[in-house]
Scaffold this active site. Structure first.
Site, PDB file in Angstrom:
ATOM      1  N   SER A 130       3.039 -45.682  19.146  1.00  0.00           N
ATOM      2  CA  SER A 130       2.370 -44.388  19.323  1.00  0.00           C
ATOM      3  C   SER A 130       0.929 -44.656  19.711  1.00  0.00           C
ATOM      4  O   SER A 130       0.364 -45.705  19.376  1.00  0.00           O
ATOM      5  CB  SER A 130       2.415 -43.587  18.010  1.00  0.00           C
ATOM      6  OG  SER A 130       1.532 -42.469  18.058  1.00  0.00           O
ATOM      7  N   TYR A 174       1.168 -42.887   8.962  1.00  0.00           N
ATOM      8  CA  TYR A 174       1.838 -42.972  10.260  1.00  0.00           C
ATOM      9  C   TYR A 174       1.074 -43.903  11.197  1.00  0.00           C
ATOM     10  O   TYR A 174       1.666 -44.772  11.849  1.00  0.00           O
ATOM     11  CB  TYR A 174       1.957 -41.580  10.877  1.00  0.00           C
ATOM     12  CG  TYR A 174       2.692 -41.558  12.194  1.00  0.00           C
ATOM     13  CD1 TYR A 174       4.079 -41.717  12.234  1.00  0.00           C
ATOM     14  CD2 TYR A 174       2.019 -41.384  13.392  1.00  0.00           C
ATOM     15  CE1 TYR A 174       4.764 -41.701  13.449  1.00  0.00           C
ATOM     16  CE2 TYR A 174       2.698 -41.361  14.606  1.00  0.00           C
ATOM     17  CZ  TYR A 174       4.067 -41.526  14.630  1.00  0.00           C
ATOM     18  OH  TYR A 174       4.740 -41.512  15.818  1.00  0.00           O
TER      19      TYR A 174
END
Length: 264
Positions: free
Chosen positions: A141, A154
């Site tokens: 990501s 995350y």
């Protein structure tokens, strides 16, 4: 003499990015092994792809936050010698303050995003190394290079994925094994329903479709990119980032404290 068809195993394949990867690789004449938790969706997708492309699609219902699920996928990777491509796509997020979740929730996210990815990679890489061919794609990501309030866990897991992939790229640099890290930005998937933030909360025009994300990522793979950021238009940004990162690393190898830390 017949040639064994290439097979790709895709985790998190029942929807979103994983389902689009399944479609695109089937169109490239790959047989598929699709892994996810939702059996009905997997079966429907498998039937659709077999009918559309004439490839063989098998499914495995497995929860990769659970040891039993991880072992089941490892067994397939060990035993199915046709698998020469692994897409570690399964992942989840909880975009909320760290203390808003409990330890069990955080541990499950960490296992799915990092431990399962490492275990499945380890299950396949020995064969790729022996054959000197194959492909590993790890979905990270853009939050692997950035963190903000609510993304501590995350961002940390995706930074792990990025650096794990970088290290493997260095180890296999002289081989024919392709290893790619994909760093999507906001993408229109069901992860938003689980994360606590809706796509409507994001700036207008900032959310990429899953089709565009996967098509860009595969184009990057075909072009030999090691790191692919699908919505990054100015490539010089990444060049400058890498130069700064490497310069910072080199500057830390003096063996001496910086003057600002010495007594005055």
């Amino acid at each position: 003499m017949s040639t064994q068809r290439s097979t790709a195993l895709i985790t998190g394949a029942s929807s979103g990015i994983g389902a689009v990867y399944a479609d695109r690789l089937a169109a490239r004449d790959y047989d598929l092994v699709l892994v996810a938790r939702r059996e009905a969706r997997l079966m429907a997708l498998a039937e659709q792809l077999e009918q559309r492309y004439g490839v063989k699609v098998t499914t495995l219902t497995a929860d990769l936050t659970d040891e039993t699920g991880i072992r089941a996928v490892e067994e397939i990777l060990h035993n199915n010698t046709a698998i020469d491509t692994l897409i570690n796509n399964a992942g989840t997020a909880q975009m909320a303050p760290f203390l808003a979740g409990d330890v069990a929730q955080h541990q499950a996210i960490n296992i799915l995003n990092t431990t399962a990815l490492m275990r499945l990679t380890y299950a396949l890489l020995p064969r790729l190394a022996q054959n000197n061919r194959g492909t590993l794609i790890n979905i990270a990501s853009v939050l692997s290079i950035h963190a903000r309030a609510g993304s501590a866990l995350y961002s940390a897991t995706k930074a792990w994925v990025l650096n794990f992939t970088r290290g493997l790229q260095e180890e296999f640099a002289d081989s024919q094994v392709r290893i790619q890290a994909v760093l999507p930005a906001a993408t229109a998937t069901e992860i938003w329903e689980l994360s606590g933030i809706t796509a409507d909360d994001l700036p207008a025009g900032s959310v990429m479709t899953t089709d565009n994300m996967v098509d860009a990522a595969l184009a990057g793979l075909d072009q030999g990119e090691l790191i692919t950021i699908p919505p990054m238009h100015d490539e010089t940004l990444w060049t400058r980032y890498e130069e700064a990162r490497l310069a910072l690393f080199a500057s830390a190898r003096t063996g001496e404290p910086a003057p600002r830390y010495l007594p005055r």
